[in-house]
Design a protein around this motif. Sequence first.
Motif, PDB file in Angstrom:
ATOM      1  N   VAL A 220      64.705  41.710  35.334  1.00  0.00           N
ATOM      2  CA  VAL A 220      65.657  42.719  35.587  1.00  0.00           C
ATOM      3  C   VAL A 220      66.384  41.921  36.875  1.00  0.00           C
ATOM      4  O   VAL A 220      65.805  41.718  37.790  1.00  0.00           O
ATOM      5  N   LEU A 221      67.510  41.906  36.649  1.00  0.00           N
ATOM      6  CA  LEU A 221      68.353  40.955  37.735  1.00  0.00           C
ATOM      7  C   LEU A 221      69.502  42.058  38.164  1.00  0.00           C
ATOM      8  O   LEU A 221      69.883  42.710  37.447  1.00  0.00           O
ATOM      9  N   GLU A 222      69.967  41.911  39.280  1.00  0.00           N
ATOM     10  CA  GLU A 222      70.937  42.637  40.010  1.00  0.00           C
ATOM     11  C   GLU A 222      72.222  42.216  39.729  1.00  0.00           C
ATOM     12  O   GLU A 222      72.384  40.835  39.917  1.00  0.00           O
ATOM     13  N   ILE A 223      73.206  42.818  38.989  1.00  0.00           N
ATOM     14  CA  ILE A 223      74.673  42.288  38.795  1.00  0.00           C
ATOM     15  C   ILE A 223      75.243  41.707  39.836  1.00  0.00           C
ATOM     16  O   ILE A 223      75.964  40.792  39.956  1.00  0.00           O
ATOM     17  N   ARG A 224      75.124  42.629  41.020  1.00  0.00           N
ATOM     18  CA  ARG A 224      76.201  42.342  42.212  1.00  0.00           C
ATOM     19  C   ARG A 224      75.862  40.936  42.953  1.00  0.00           C
ATOM     20  O   ARG A 224      76.548  40.064  43.157  1.00  0.00           O
ATOM     21  N   THR A 225      74.505  40.441  42.936  1.00  0.00           N
ATOM     22  CA  THR A 225      74.014  39.281  43.183  1.00  0.00           C
ATOM     23  C   THR A 225      73.301  38.134  42.367  1.00  0.00           C
ATOM     24  O   THR A 225      73.326  37.075  42.741  1.00  0.00           O
ATOM     25  N   GLY A 226      73.082  38.592  41.393  1.00  0.00           N
ATOM     26  CA  GLY A 226      72.383  37.734  40.460  1.00  0.00           C
ATOM     27  C   GLY A 226      71.075  37.521  40.623  1.00  0.00           C
ATOM     28  O   GLY A 226      70.431  36.811  39.946  1.00  0.00           O
ATOM     29  N   MET A 227      70.628  38.333  41.662  1.00  0.00           N
ATOM     30  CA  MET A 227      69.031  38.122  42.202  1.00  0.00           C
ATOM     31  C   MET A 227      68.126  38.891  41.077  1.00  0.00           C
ATOM     32  O   MET A 227      68.315  39.809  40.793  1.00  0.00           O
ATOM     33  N   LEU A 228      66.904  38.076  41.287  1.00  0.00           N
ATOM     34  CA  LEU A 228      65.887  38.925  40.618  1.00  0.00           C
ATOM     35  C   LEU A 228      65.039  40.171  41.192  1.00  0.00           C
ATOM     36  O   LEU A 228      65.068  40.285  42.433  1.00  0.00           O
ATOM     37  N   VAL A 229      65.350  41.162  40.585  1.00  0.00           N
ATOM     38  CA  VAL A 229      64.787  42.532  41.153  1.00  0.00           C
ATOM     39  C   VAL A 229      63.434  42.773  40.714  1.00  0.00           C
ATOM     40  O   VAL A 229      62.513  43.083  41.683  1.00  0.00           O
ATOM     41  N   SER A 230      62.928  42.401  39.401  1.00  0.00           N
ATOM     42  CA  SER A 230      61.513  42.647  39.189  1.00  0.00           C
ATOM     43  C   SER A 230      61.237  41.645  37.865  1.00  0.00           C
ATOM     44  O   SER A 230      62.188  41.288  37.366  1.00  0.00           O
ATOM     45  N   ALA A 231      59.846  41.521  37.504  1.00  0.00           N
ATOM     46  CA  ALA A 231      59.498  40.586  36.440  1.00  0.00           C
ATOM     47  C   ALA A 231      58.088  40.983  36.226  1.00  0.00           C
ATOM     48  O   ALA A 231      57.332  41.260  37.024  1.00  0.00           O
ATOM     49  N   LYS A 232      57.700  41.316  34.926  1.00  0.00           N
ATOM     50  CA  LYS A 232      56.265  41.252  34.373  1.00  0.00           C
ATOM     51  C   LYS A 232      56.120  40.263  33.324  1.00  0.00           C
ATOM     52  O   LYS A 232      56.820  40.332  32.088  1.00  0.00           O
ATOM     53  N   LEU A 233      55.080  39.363  33.328  1.00  0.00           N
ATOM     54  CA  LEU A 233      54.938  38.485  32.553  1.00  0.00           C
ATOM     55  C   LEU A 233      53.613  38.385  32.195  1.00  0.00           C
ATOM     56  O   LEU A 233      52.473  38.537  33.289  1.00  0.00           O
ATOM     57  N   SER A 234      53.090  38.190  30.973  1.00  0.00           N
ATOM     58  CA  SER A 234      51.623  37.876  30.323  1.00  0.00           C
ATOM     59  C   SER A 234      51.742  36.765  29.632  1.00  0.00           C
ATOM     60  O   SER A 234      52.307  36.892  28.770  1.00  0.00           O
ATOM     61  N   SER A 235      50.733  35.976  29.854  1.00  0.00           N
ATOM     62  CA  SER A 235      50.378  34.953  29.159  1.00  0.00           C
ATOM     63  C   SER A 235      48.822  34.727  28.443  1.00  0.00           C
ATOM     64  O   SER A 235      48.018  35.192  29.338  1.00  0.00           O
ATOM     65  N   SER A 236      48.655  34.068  27.348  1.00  0.00           N
ATOM     66  CA  SER A 236      47.282  33.753  26.753  1.00  0.00           C
ATOM     67  C   SER A 236      47.256  32.354  26.401  1.00  0.00           C
ATOM     68  O   SER A 236      48.167  31.847  25.502  1.00  0.00           O
ATOM     69  N   ILE A 237      46.596  31.579  26.691  1.00  0.00           N
ATOM     70  CA  ILE A 237      46.339  30.011  26.247  1.00  0.00           C
ATOM     71  C   ILE A 237      45.040  29.772  25.947  1.00  0.00           C
ATOM     72  O   ILE A 237      43.909  30.045  26.715  1.00  0.00           O
ATOM     73  N   THR A 238      44.834  29.356  24.823  1.00  0.00           N
ATOM     74  CA  THR A 238      43.574  28.656  24.441  1.00  0.00           C
ATOM     75  C   THR A 238      43.568  27.332  23.729  1.00  0.00           C
ATOM     76  O   THR A 238      44.688  26.698  23.454  1.00  0.00           O
ATOM     77  N   GLY A 239      42.564  26.615  23.750  1.00  0.00           N
ATOM     78  CA  GLY A 239      42.319  25.267  23.160  1.00  0.00           C
ATOM     79  C   GLY A 239      41.168  24.305  23.890  1.00  0.00           C
ATOM     80  O   GLY A 239      40.196  24.997  24.284  1.00  0.00           O
ATOM     81  N   ASN A 240      41.479  23.320  24.194  1.00  0.00           N
ATOM     82  CA  ASN A 240      40.544  22.278  24.431  1.00  0.00           C
ATOM     83  C   ASN A 240      40.771  21.360  25.675  1.00  0.00           C
ATOM     84  O   ASN A 240      42.013  20.747  25.651  1.00  0.00           O
ATOM     85  N   VAL A 241      40.141  21.019  26.771  1.00  0.00           N
ATOM     86  CA  VAL A 241      40.114  20.210  27.832  1.00  0.00           C
ATOM     87  C   VAL A 241      39.166  19.135  27.692  1.00  0.00           C
ATOM     88  O   VAL A 241      38.106  19.176  27.470  1.00  0.00           O
ATOM     89  N   ILE A 242      39.748  17.671  27.549  1.00  0.00           N
ATOM     90  CA  ILE A 242      38.735  16.648  27.498  1.00  0.00           C
ATOM     91  C   ILE A 242      38.530  15.781  28.788  1.00  0.00           C
ATOM     92  O   ILE A 242      39.800  15.288  29.217  1.00  0.00           O
ATOM     93  N   ALA A 243      37.374  15.823  29.407  1.00  0.00           N
ATOM     94  CA  ALA A 243      37.184  15.214  30.585  1.00  0.00           C
ATOM     95  C   ALA A 243      35.950  14.397  30.569  1.00  0.00           C
ATOM     96  O   ALA A 243      34.889  14.948  30.232  1.00  0.00           O
TER      97      ALA A 243
END
Length: 263
Positions: A220-243
């Motif tokens: 959600v961004l403010e029109i007057r300033t273009g600045m971010l008002v709020s954000a909600k993000l969720s991510s899910s990642i799977t796989g393998n790491v080789i070390a």
Amino acid sequence: VSNKTITETEVNGEQIMKENNSEMQIVYHVSRDKEGDVLLGINYEKIKLFTKSGNEETEMDADNASFSVNATEKLLGALKESRIDVVLKPNGILKSVNGFNELTEKVFSRISFPDAATKSFSREVWNKTIESGLVKQNIDQFFRIFPDSTVQLHQKWQVESNQSGEVGLKIKTTYFLKAITNEYVYIDANSQIVSDSSGNNMNHFNVSSQLKGDQSGEYVLEIRTGMLVSAKLSSSITGNVIARNTEVPVKIKSKVLIERMKN
């Protein structure tokens, strides 16, 4: 800004869970230069980091820096006392970060490290946690949303970015401008995430990864300033790491909550 990440790995049949949380309050001083670039002065008013790995818990607070014996906590305190100046292109792409190198030298000259190895490790933590994690990553999340061209209601566009860290990631995000009111712009975001194995380093060992996932949320961004008002993000990642010739299954779940504080 609240960020919570849970990482599950499996080594020799044993499940290992690690949780990383951070809470920050950030003040931005915004202006433009003659070329139209965005000038950001960044001050961190609150920085708290929490890590839990198995039964071991670690909490670091920048407010404790003056009496803490923890090197990382002292580094956070130094960041809280300083200002970083950032230049962004009009589309939000990071152009330069001014003052960070000077801040780094100033910080490390003020702290007495017991040995060179501890100093080297602290500097690596500083670069990954502070420069890449707190500064550059947050700037991408806050400002690198719009394309170079004008965006219309119900239009979609894509932005590609890289996220550095112990395991690098390539992120391709599709944005959708779903609504406009008199005050705010509402944007949906859906990302495809894959590994970026170039330059990965985990606990001083080179690693490769085969990771895949997705992220979804709303800005959600403010029109007057273009600045971010709020954000909600969720991510899910799977796989393998080789070390060190060992393949480790990995599951990563992350949530980011951004809310503007009202004066």
